[in-house]
Design a protein around this motif. Structure first.
Motif, PDB file in Angstrom:
ATOM      1  N   TYR A 142       0.726  -1.329  -0.043  1.00 15.11           N
ATOM      2  CA  TYR A 142       0.058  -0.023   0.009  1.00 15.11           C
ATOM      3  C   TYR A 142       0.825   1.255   0.093  1.00 15.11           C
ATOM      4  N   SER A 143       1.912   1.079  -0.862  1.00 16.23           N
ATOM      5  CA  SER A 143       2.786   2.231  -0.586  1.00 16.23           C
ATOM      6  C   SER A 143       2.168   3.509  -1.180  1.00 16.23           C
ATOM      7  N   ARG A 144       1.497   3.200  -2.352  1.00 13.27           N
ATOM      8  CA  ARG A 144       0.975   4.712  -2.958  1.00 13.27           C
ATOM      9  C   ARG A 144      -0.053   5.106  -2.238  1.00 13.27           C
ATOM     10  N   GLN A 145      -0.990   4.391  -1.527  1.00 12.44           N
ATOM     11  CA  GLN A 145      -2.253   4.993  -0.846  1.00 12.44           C
ATOM     12  C   GLN A 145      -1.497   5.677   0.461  1.00 12.44           C
ATOM     13  N   LEU A 146      -0.413   4.961   1.123  1.00 12.07           N
ATOM     14  CA  LEU A 146       0.058   5.600   1.994  1.00 12.07           C
ATOM     15  C   LEU A 146       0.613   6.872   1.823  1.00 12.07           C
ATOM     16  N   PHE A 147       1.431   7.139   0.666  1.00  4.74           N
ATOM     17  CA  PHE A 147       2.191   8.234   0.470  1.00  4.74           C
ATOM     18  C   PHE A 147       1.086   9.254   0.039  1.00  4.74           C
ATOM     19  N   LEU A 148       0.073   9.059  -0.581  1.00  2.44           N
ATOM     20  CA  LEU A 148      -0.807   9.906  -0.944  1.00  2.44           C
ATOM     21  C   LEU A 148      -1.593  10.471   0.396  1.00  2.44           C
ATOM     22  N   LEU A 149      -2.090   9.619   1.176  1.00  3.28           N
ATOM     23  CA  LEU A 149      -2.376  10.171   2.315  1.00  3.28           C
ATOM     24  C   LEU A 149      -1.593  10.915   3.354  1.00  3.28           C
ATOM     25  N   ALA A 150      -0.265  10.576   3.308  1.00  2.00           N
ATOM     26  CA  ALA A 150       0.701  11.397   3.914  1.00  2.00           C
ATOM     27  C   ALA A 150       0.802  12.914   3.442  1.00  2.00           C
ATOM     28  N   VAL A 151       0.647  13.165   1.997  1.00  2.00           N
ATOM     29  CA  VAL A 151       0.799  14.174   1.471  1.00  2.00           C
ATOM     30  C   VAL A 151      -0.627  15.207   1.927  1.00  2.00           C
ATOM     31  N   LEU A 152      -1.740  14.443   1.689  1.00  3.48           N
ATOM     32  CA  LEU A 152      -3.179  14.923   2.043  1.00  3.48           C
ATOM     33  C   LEU A 152      -3.271  15.316   3.573  1.00  3.48           C
ATOM     34  N   ILE A 153      -2.540  14.382   4.565  1.00  5.70           N
ATOM     35  CA  ILE A 153      -2.669  14.926   5.888  1.00  5.70           C
ATOM     36  C   ILE A 153      -1.554  16.277   6.188  1.00  5.70           C
ATOM     37  N   ASN A 154      -0.498  16.078   5.584  1.00  5.94           N
ATOM     38  CA  ASN A 154       0.494  17.236   5.862  1.00  5.94           C
ATOM     39  C   ASN A 154      -0.207  18.563   4.980  1.00  5.94           C
ATOM     40  N   CYS A 155      -0.791  18.615   4.023  1.00  2.00           N
ATOM     41  CA  CYS A 155      -1.324  19.827   3.279  1.00  2.00           C
ATOM     42  C   CYS A 155      -2.507  20.137   4.264  1.00  2.00           C
ATOM     43  N   ALA A 156      -3.405  19.533   4.890  1.00  2.00           N
ATOM     44  CA  ALA A 156      -4.344  19.908   5.635  1.00  2.00           C
ATOM     45  C   ALA A 156      -3.750  20.254   6.775  1.00  2.00           C
ATOM     46  N   GLY A 157      -2.815  19.581   7.551  1.00  2.80           N
ATOM     47  CA  GLY A 157      -2.395  20.235   8.652  1.00  2.80           C
ATOM     48  C   GLY A 157      -1.656  21.538   8.702  1.00  2.80           C
ATOM     49  N   ALA A 158      -0.780  21.766   7.537  1.00  5.12           N
ATOM     50  CA  ALA A 158      -0.190  22.876   7.326  1.00  5.12           C
ATOM     51  C   ALA A 158      -1.210  24.064   7.228  1.00  5.12           C
ATOM     52  N   ALA A 159      -2.095  23.636   6.328  1.00  8.43           N
ATOM     53  CA  ALA A 159      -3.302  24.895   6.119  1.00  8.43           C
ATOM     54  C   ALA A 159      -3.777  25.043   7.525  1.00  8.43           C
ATOM     55  N   THR A 160      -4.244  24.146   8.215  1.00  6.52           N
ATOM     56  CA  THR A 160      -5.038  24.573   9.462  1.00  6.52           C
ATOM     57  C   THR A 160      -4.209  25.150  10.539  1.00  6.52           C
ATOM     58  N   GLN A 161      -2.625  24.876  10.553  1.00  7.18           N
ATOM     59  CA  GLN A 161      -1.818  25.770  11.460  1.00  7.18           C
ATOM     60  C   GLN A 161      -1.640  27.071  10.831  1.00  7.18           C
ATOM     61  N   THR A 162      -1.683  27.448   9.447  1.00 12.10           N
ATOM     62  CA  THR A 162      -1.779  28.527   9.357  1.00 12.10           C
ATOM     63  C   THR A 162      -2.819  29.461   9.673  1.00 12.10           C
ATOM     64  N   LEU A 163      -4.072  28.690   9.277  1.00 14.35           N
ATOM     65  CA  LEU A 163      -5.604  29.298   9.401  1.00 14.35           C
ATOM     66  C   LEU A 163      -5.463  29.729  10.947  1.00 14.35           C
TER      67      LEU A 163
END
Length: 356
Positions: A297-318
């Protein structure tokens, strides 16, 4: 003599398919056990092929972890404030028993701001009395072990204090900076995977082209050789970017799964049994299990990591820009951005690669 024709309909049937049972293509395939081979998606299409069930699982896990982290952070803040004398023991006990964690944290932060403002005014008055000419002593001349420094060091650094410092540094342009930061945070948080898939070729071209040009520069090559090397590296990066990213996903996620699986299972077995031999067996089983899961599940886990990091960085900024707008700001904003990003990515994938 003319032969008499038979009028019996059973001897001369009019429907040539009368005895044939009609079946659909699907029924014929099921009867004949036909298995259709699914054509693999192109490398660029797999960068946005993230099923929503993975997003829901990650969302539940991340929101739970964030809620737990906020509760731990609030308890730590309460204990630290009680130790520094900002709140009394009765107020600390009331804050521990309160359900509204955000309001309690805001109340403590308000007390901290009042304390800092009071100390700043006292320092200004002391400076004016000690130095009638208005000369302010420099930071270097102030002893590090002065009472003010010691008191400031006991106040915990929190996100609210960082927000106040950013507001002070921005001055009159704070609202303008906040609007631009909000726009960037919403774009990254809501369309992070799409931006990664769209600009992966550009990013790979810049990175690989820059590496090729840097290597040529280190070997003191001619200018035209440096330019050709950079251009060739940029072209190769743009062409093979999706494949290179998928290979990077496979290697990194498999390695991460190996390390995490061995650490979690081996450490868990040791904590449960306190036996080194069992812990070694658990470590080996965790390494194998983590490697298998990471590889599969390398692809799914990597895409989830990108999704989580983007949402986390955006939430921190907001959060830095706007503060606690409502209770449980972090889980709601974080989860909302993750859902929007996942749905937008799924729509983009269906529209862009639905024919593949």
């Amino acid at each position: 003599m003319a032969r008499k024709h038979s009028t019996d309909p059973q001897q001369h049937p009019t429907d040539p398919f009368g005895g044939v049972d009609a079946k659909s293509i699907t029924e014929i395939e099921m009867d004949e056990s036909v298995q259709l081979a699914r054509e693999p998606l192109p490398a660029a299409a797999r960068l946005t092929d993230l099923p929503l069930k993975w997003v829901l699982l990650a969302l539940v896990l991340c929101v739970g972890v964030n809620e737990l982290a906020q509760r731990v952070e609030a308890r730590h803040l309460i204990e630290k404030s009680r130790d520094t004398g900002l709140i009394t023991d009765e107020e600390a006990q009331t804050a521990r028993d309160a359900d509204d964690l955000v309001s309690e944290r805001e109340r403590i932060q308000t007390r901290m701001k009042e304390l800092r403002e009071r100390r700043r005014k006292i320092n200004e008055i002391k400076t004016g009395l000690d130095d009638p000419e208005g000369k302010t002593p420099s930071a270097e001349s102030k002893p590090a072990d002065s009472p003010d420094s010691a008191e400031d060091a006991t106040i915990p650094l929190t996100l609210e204090a960082l927000r106040s410092e950013l507001r002070r540094l921005a001055g009159d342009k704070y609202d303008t900076y906040r609007r631009w930061a909000t726009l960037a945070a919403l774009l990254v948080g809501a369309f992070g995977l799409i931006l990664m898939a769209v600009f992966v070729r550009l990013l790979a071209a810049v990175v690989i082209g820059g590496i090729a040009a840097g290597v040529a520069f280190l070997f003191q090559a001619e200018t035209w050789v440096l330019a050709v090397s950079g251009g060739a590296g940029a072209l190769a990066g743009a062409v093979f970017a999706p494949r290179l990213l998928l290979a990077n996903m496979l290697v990194n996620v498999t390695l991460a799964g190996t390390v995490l699986g061995g650490t979690l299972l081996g450490g868990g077995v040791y904590l449960a049994t306190t036996n080194e031999l069992y812990a070694i067996f658990g470590l080996g089983a965790g390494v194998v299990l983590g490697a298998i899961v990471g590889f599969k599940y390398s692809r799914q886990l990597f895409l989830l990591a990108v999704l989580i990091n983007c949402a986390g960085a955006a939430t921190q900024t907001l959060w830095l820009a706007w503060g606690d707008l409502f209770p449980h700001f972090w889980p709601i904003t974080f989860g909302g951005l993750m859902i929007v990003d996942a749905i937008a990515t799924r729509i983009y994938h269906k529209v862009r690669w639905g024919h593949a």
